[in-house]
Design an enzyme around this catalytic site. Sequence first.
Site, PDB file in Angstrom:
ATOM      1  N   ASP A 151      54.918  47.263  55.297  1.00 48.17           N
ATOM      2  CA  ASP A 151      56.060  47.079  54.284  1.00 48.17           C
ATOM      3  C   ASP A 151      55.957  48.266  53.184  1.00 48.17           C
ATOM      4  OD1 ASP A 151      55.441  44.527  55.254  1.00 48.17           O
ATOM      5  OD2 ASP A 151      56.051  43.302  53.441  1.00 48.17           O
ATOM      6  N   LYS A 214      63.705  44.269  52.601  1.00 53.17           N
ATOM      7  CA  LYS A 214      62.771  43.557  51.652  1.00 53.17           C
ATOM      8  C   LYS A 214      63.536  43.818  50.318  1.00 53.17           C
ATOM      9  CE  LYS A 214      58.167  42.622  50.658  1.00 53.17           C
ATOM     10  NZ  LYS A 214      56.679  42.849  50.712  1.00 53.17           N
ATOM     11  N   LYS A 250      63.891  39.984  53.770  1.00 52.42           N
ATOM     12  CA  LYS A 250      62.800  39.171  53.248  1.00 52.42           C
ATOM     13  C   LYS A 250      62.912  39.291  51.735  1.00 52.42           C
ATOM     14  CE  LYS A 250      57.466  39.750  52.765  1.00 52.42           C
ATOM     15  NZ  LYS A 250      56.520  40.618  53.100  1.00 52.42           N
TER      16      LYS A 250
END
Lengths: 314, 478
Positions: A151, A214, A250
């Site tokens: 991430d 995300k 996400k």
Amino acid sequence: MPTIAPFADVTASDRALRRFLHGLPGVDAVGLEARAASLGTRSIKTTAKAYAIDLAVSMIDLTTLEGADTPGKVRALAAKAVNPDPLDRTTPRPAAVCVYPDMAATAAAALAGSGVKVASVATAFPAGRAALGVKLADVRDAVAAGADEIDMVIDRGAFLSGRYLQVYEEILAVKAECGDARLKVIFETGELSTYDNIRRASWLGMLAGADFIKTSTGKVAVNATPANTLLMLQAVRDFREQTGVQVGVKPAGGIRTTKDAVKFLVLVNETAGEDWLDSHWFRFGASSLLNDLLMQRQKLSSGRYSGPDYVTVD
Amino acid sequence: MAFAFDYAPAPESRSVVDIAPSYGLFIDGEFTEAADGKVFKTLSPSTEEVLSEVAQAGAEDVDRAVRAARKAFGKWSALPGTERAKYLFRIARIIQERSRELAVLETLDNGKPIRETRDADLPLVAAHFFYYAGWADKLGHAGYGPDPRPLGVAGQIIPWNFPLLMLAWKIAPALATGNTVVLKPAETTPLSALFFADICRQAGLPKGVVNILTGYGDAGSALVAHPDVNKVAFTGSTAVGKDIARRIAGTDKRATLELGGKGANIVFDDAPVDQAVEGIVTGIFFNQGQVCCAGSRLLVQESVHDEVLDALKRRLTTLRLGDPLDKNTDIGAINSAQQLARITALAETGEAEGAERWTAPCELPSSGYWFAPTLFTGVSQAHTIARDEIFGPVLSVLTFRTPDEAVAKANNSQYGLSAGIWTEKGSRILAVAGKLRAGVVWANTFNKFDPTSPFGGYKESGHGREGGRHGLEAYLDV
């Protein structure tokens, strides 16, 4: 890694990239938020609710990102991921456990053979304020320690000052370091501040090869919201339509209740469609959400609400 | 539909509403039978089930009701504004308290989804009463002189598409300004008005101030013709509106007419596409398109036609049609068999005249009156479906190349009730809005209503304004 074919020339220069990103359809904030709110009124009951709860459990990136994290804490979280509800062994497992890079090896050892992935935040998370070399080293470390998913945070400063190509190239460089690990690109939507920026960031991330886009780190005031997630779902839907490449979404931060999670699943279902109703394409960045889902799950099977002592605290 | 995530039915309970097997007319604070004893049945359009039997008013009943209203007018109009406001505020609060019951009732009687009655109709109904309650003691500050006077007895005729909301649009300003009313709801949707009569009693409203006559067109016609009616307020079809205008010509009766529409929804090439698609859906599929200000003509800039149409069709495949009491239903039933026949016939005309028809893939229930969301592409101004009001979930799509052409096409209609503009460019919104001959122009939104905002039409869409400060004028002697 080369850019997606139909858009090869838009990343040729900073100017071309800016022209492309600013040529994307605008976002009307009032309309976007109204649509998100109206989808939030869908009434999900009985079999649909049971399906949604199990799906949501399987989509969680069970997360601990604290300065005070210890190997013991990470192992406990991993144990929870492997066996989320000791009272009901049919409970699905969350998708991943998400930790800082220095904890990735601990998590990988604890999760070995469970099917639960190891996700690691890297690139000087959460601020992203470090030299590119440092960020890449961070990624290398995490991957070497066994992270299946990375991430990364984008450089919001570069993005907001219009240096899109710099952001693009940084994502490319990180992606190259990821190897087989899937890359989630975090925009920190709360800091990007406008919906137009969020749409541009989404396309920028996807052009650079993000496997997931995300919303946020969970470390700022405004994190995932139904509206910004809806917008990103529209972006991945449009991107697949034009390139054939599917990208995951996400939302992270602030999703704590089953009710909230189900609303996000409704957004997925009615915006991107059922192809995204799978943990491979949609994740929740959350930690406290899991226990609420488990309690609702117990309620559906027993007809009664249990209580916080019927789910584990880790 | 084979979605992995198929929502289980979530029907709203019918037990919150208690529908009596029969209802009378509401005259002078009492429910009473029609003078000639006639009754008619009201159906649920989604199931064709008979909901109740209501009295059918005739000329004699109209006369009784107008006399009751005239008798009540003296005292009611003499009340201080603050006193009238108290009653209106009380009615507004009771509507809020009973909103779930009224929403379910309206859905049963009209066929529209509970999502709309619960989230749009009822909040707006209460808001109208609250808004005009606030004006009742401030009429001297509305810009119509220091002490504007009411007109007297208002004869009001409302349609079946928003039964309770149209009642609120009519009754709230009339009472706030000191008029008394005789209201005739549409024959297919009489129930919510009768429940409103009960609310008037619950609020302790003096007898005769509000009278409700259920019945057919002949009752409406008698109401319009009654010599002791001072003001006629009508919402409905243009044909009936024209007839009313002819009938009251030469009398001193005032009139406001809210008639048909064929709203143009203009999408420019720089529009926020996803939100424009939502606005197109709201514009034409809200209340199954049975909305006088529906955006039933979509004007898309040629350069984005395919993109917008693809997005729109994709969106329409997610619309959920079915049981209107299910909280997840987006598209409910058409109000009556006659209306369904009219929509069907006009859609067939569209095909016969060469427009290309596309229908959303949804399964229609076996009983009740249903019409799947439909759009026609390749439509030109010469087609019937670009000119006539269909009053159903049927969208006609036309194209344009320049803003001037968009304005010319939008205005090329015998109607002029509503229009919409979709663009990210603020200056274009202002430039285009100023040229559109329509009572309401929405920018980057559609079918949004508010009691503070005046509503009404140009040309054959009628005259007079309802809502807002302007709405007071229609009930004051100015």
